[in-house]
Scaffold this active site. Structure first.
Site, PDB file in Angstrom:
ATOM      1  CB  CYS A  72       1.776  -5.827   7.735  1.00  0.00           C
ATOM      2  SG  CYS A  72       0.597  -4.965   8.778  1.00  0.00           S
ATOM      3  CB  SER A 126      -8.986   3.959  -4.446  1.00  0.00           C
ATOM      4  OG  SER A 126     -10.009   3.537  -3.577  1.00  0.00           O
ATOM      5  N   GLY A 127      -7.074   1.991  -2.300  1.00  0.00           N
ATOM      6  CA  GLY A 127      -6.315   1.974  -1.052  1.00  0.00           C
ATOM      7  C   GLY A 127      -4.831   1.749  -1.316  1.00  0.00           C
ATOM      8  CG  PHE A 128      -1.984   3.352   1.292  1.00  0.00           C
ATOM      9  CD1 PHE A 128      -2.027   4.364   0.333  1.00  0.00           C
ATOM     10  CD2 PHE A 128      -1.997   3.719   2.633  1.00  0.00           C
ATOM     11  CE1 PHE A 128      -2.090   5.710   0.696  1.00  0.00           C
ATOM     12  CE2 PHE A 128      -2.044   5.058   3.013  1.00  0.00           C
ATOM     13  CZ  PHE A 128      -2.093   6.058   2.040  1.00  0.00           C
ATOM     14  CG  ASN A 181       3.507  -1.371   5.926  1.00  0.00           C
ATOM     15  OD1 ASN A 181       4.501  -0.724   5.595  1.00  0.00           O
ATOM     16  ND2 ASN A 181       2.298  -0.846   5.931  1.00  0.00           N
TER      17      ASN A 181
END
Lengths: 344, 344, 344, 344
Positions: free
Chosen positions: C146, C11-13, C308
């Protein structure tokens, strides 16, 4: 089986997007991209996402003989050049407004008239969700305009059912800066254009004519520039004559769109993304359509969101061309949106 | 002559803006700023523009005795705390919705009811362009809401003249992220909130009740979040019963606003800034109002733009307080907007 | 041939982006997506671009048995859960920092120490342009961070050639808000985060350790948050000991990158896009690298730009997994960037 | 006591800002504003924040006789017109680069040479924090450039103390779109300029010469365009020869700036705003300066932030004029920043 295609006006935003779609299209091969100011430059010089494409802009004076010609030129060019375009290609897909309207009347009211009115009748409007069956074999496809497409996709399911045609419909549109094209100018410069909620066409927008022509609705249309690059969001305020329930609406919209490959219903629920938003469809040919019902004022609010460069221009042009050619309708158009995403 | 003032809820956006206005106000002295989470922090810890102010947040539990108390607390707090507020101050200026509506009815429809309905009658609505004459000497001023203020300023000149009250009026509002307050949350986080055209309240927005209460108009209201921090822009689509000309409109709007110190008419002309835009009034207490006439659909489009934190909250609170106290109405509110400016 | 995969922390990016890539991946099938707060919700509830995916978040407590497990969890989770992850999957691809560094030393300096230091030696750093040959058959891949990825891609060609290792290198990075993750918080809220040039880590950024570990360079690193959602741009100011010419640089960079499928050299020329820019690679796994030479100060400026969330996280994870599995390296990663594009 | 002033080049961004400051200035009266393209238009036609100002642009051919002439024209105009400017006014305050540098050398290296080199010696550099004592009575003031001002304010306290002059200093600057002026052009159009981290001058920026001339430092300078309209943020990476402590730095910076009316030290602490940020000073003449110390690399990172249109142009011009005339230095410059604020 592969078709050859050229893009006229390829250094513009819609033209560049056509090139992007065509260089990766499984059934169409891009063989020419013209530009009146960037001749001999690589496509990547203007469009940094096309740096790997081994093709240079050529002059629009010498058109290659192709199966498909996409015209992504300013309004007025196609009606002046249509004979050359049709000589060069079996099928012309025009992204301008020049052949979008079935009658010459609105051209006289909203535009500067029309020099080739005899072609209007045979031109096929290119908005497949509206008239898919008219596209196969078309010689001249006039792709639906961005704001009109957003509006029509929102309202189409209601026509003839909830809407008889004489009801009051207000369409309040918010659009990104790419709608203004590459020309730039003072109002489009970043310091002036950033952060605006600018009613650039509070009345008299040309797409009123397009909506009237195809939906038979006399909408009151206003367009606002907001701070995004891609995107058009139409909020349609509809006042039906009779009662309508949320269940009715779900049924109506599902009937219309459940088999549509590019339309998603997004109407309520929980979470952050409860209604259509242009940023979730940016870079894709998708449209989101949703609605809410206002019991107090007996108003139905329909919202639809598209990427104006894609479903409002180049994506829809390729979709219409796919249908016209008999290719899989979604060919070359399967990009998915991003999350998170800012202001694409 | 100087009045003392406190700000309750000073770590919020409207509260911080009140502090900004009051520390530079020629006739009001800020003596207390409360916060329930930032006690003992300097104002500058939260509001970097107030780093030079030698004042720390105190607990809202111990209120100083002052002439003026500004309540910039969430809805519900003021009705619970009004006795304490009135014990502490001669005049309470409430920025929440708690005392904005004259009757308890809409509180039951749009809010969670009301615990102090007996105070509603004596509370004075704080929107000076609407009811300046009711403000002098008021004990309890309920400052007009941001979206309602934008809408009312746009429509007010038409009421009783062009509008009898039963016409269809659609108000389509676009607002910045500061309207959501400091609370944040997932939908307010930058990755989710950037670049949106988000219909966060397509129907059922509470400010409908405020517009109905004061203008007697049953407006169909929709609110959209767009990518700016400050600003509210209302596009009012009005369908008058009878004919109205552009000259009529200029006369009507000039009659209403030519002596108003904070309202500018911006309607057409040439240049980049032809209609009201929130970014040109950002940081100021000004409102821009303009209009366009759509002969085809017999529609009048009125646009108004404010800074929601200023004319929609703290600025209007100070303006109303100035009038209530008999101070020069523009005192402390003479900031001019910026150009160029991005998305303030 | 298809591999099964699960995403932990979906559910994170970065987790959502992994799901996006895997549902369209030709050789990997997404069978599980876990979330500790969104269990039983559809993926589309959180990630609106995945509304068509028929999969719900499950609890991270019950891990499916898969070929590949992607861990997109906060730093610290993987070192605590690595045994469970390795029980569930043949190959674990970790996107956190937990196994990125070869020695425990920097974990003690920059992080809160390490609970499983014995695994650091066998973990393979996942930055294929740096160590592609180490990836096939790896059990545990630790995907490059990143900002470190952007920096390493910019500096790698210089190491051992222009740079001996003891020269002064300043890396000044600008990043988008998605680097902060979904957690949000006050500093990440749209009103606070918009329009910033915020030096959030002027010194002491953890990725210094990663660059030092793999390039052997002691870089002086500073990170700034700027107003975009996706993107990381590293400007590396390099002061070589000896003279270096533009021709040398072109040769060095071409030698390094001409066969790299995801790296583009963008160094000067004319047009709008003359140097690397994160927005042109947004949504893609591409990196742009360019350079300029400053004769006066004998400085070489190298600029690199990535998305990123993609080349800095999920895209690179899939790229590394492709190499680890022996699948075509570009599989599932052929998305092209957009033009025009705002602030994706 | 009031001085008369004219602004030449008043339709540009810096020129408009000068008009904004002067119409509200307590000791200077704006009597003329010229523009070569907007003659006879009201100031408000171009600058919507000046709609209430009763003044029209006049031709630059006929200059009024005034006490003060502000030249906000493109580089090159002032050196061509300086005799006319000096005939018209007792004091000329030039915002261009034409008289900023004390020697002709850098004009030959960084610009197109100089046609009036004999005036360079008598021109007074206008950056009051640097050379306040040289300004009273000056005939010709050359206001410091935006990026140079940000850099000099950051580095000035270190010169002669921490910095002997031969150390390595890297200055990495991020600027808003207003630095590009009103001219616009393709790269400045909103679709191209939005969301960028664009290294527009990675090497060879002209302000290197200005920093070298006044600080005696040979800085390695790079400038990046980022997504904001107003603002310049300079991150100065400094490598002192000897050890320096945080306490030393606080003492050095406090000694330099504690009595400066426009400089704030913002260095660490807690909260959202811990380092200088351009958005907190937008619309003001303030500069924020802060620093962080990197023990590992023995690097000192100094950050400074200004509004390029204000402290980097018009505000600094008025500040310098105030000092030159003997008026209170802060007159007309007391605007406070906003919070929250987006991307002004």
């Amino acid at each position: 089986m592969s078709y050859t295609a050229s893009v006229v006006g390829a250094s513009g935003f819609a033209g560049g997007e056509l090139c992007r779609l065509l260089v990766d299209h499984p059934a169409i091969e891009l063989v020419q991209a013209t530009s009146r100011g960037k001749e001999n430059r690589t496509l990547g010089h203007v469009h940094p996402n096309l740096r790997d494409v081994d093709l240079r802009f050529s002059s629009p004076e010498e058109l290659a003989s192709v199966d498909l010609l996409f015209a992504a030129t300013p309004h007025g060019v196609s009606m002046a050049e249509i004979d050359r375009f049709q000589d060069a290609a079996d099928t012309v897909v025009d992204l301008s407004a020049d052949f979008r309207l079935p009658d010459v009347g609105p051209y006289e009211e909203y535009y500067d008239g029309h020099s080739r009115p005899e072609l209007l009748e045979s031109a096929v409007y290119g908005l497949p969700e509206f008239n898919r069956e008219a596209l196969p074999g078309a010689d001249l496809v006039a792709v639906g305009g961005c704001n009109a497409t957003a509006s029509i996709l929102g309202l189409l399911p209601l026509v003839g059912d909830v809407l008889a045609g004489d009801e009051r419909v207000v369409v309040d549109v918010k659009v990104g800066s790419s709608e203004g094209g590459t020309g730039g100018g003072e109002a489009a410069s970043h310091p002036e254009r950033s952060g605006v909620v600018r009613p650039y066409a509070p009345t008299g927008h040309r797409h009123e004519a397009e909506i009237a022509a195809y939906l038979g609705l006399d909408v009151a249309f206003s367009a606002h520039a907001v701070d995004m690059v891609r995107g058009a969001s139409a909020t349609c305020h509809v006042f039906p004559d009779g009662p309508v329930s949320k269940a009715d609406l779900w049924e109506i919209y599902r009937d219309s769109y459940e088999d549509e490959p590019f339309v998603d219903l997004v109407a309520g629920g929980s979470g952050v993304y409860r209604y259509p938003e242009p940023k979730t469809v940016a870079g894709t040919n998708r449209a989101e359509v949703g609605f809410a019902l206002d019991p107090g004022s007996e108003r139905l609010v329909v919202v639809s969101a598209i990427d104006n460069v894609m479903k409002g221009a180049a994506g829809q042009a390729v979709q219409a061309a796919n249908v016209a050619l008999g290719v899989e309708e979604t060919a070359g158009l399967d990009a998915r949106g991003l999350h998170p995403v800012g202001s694409p």
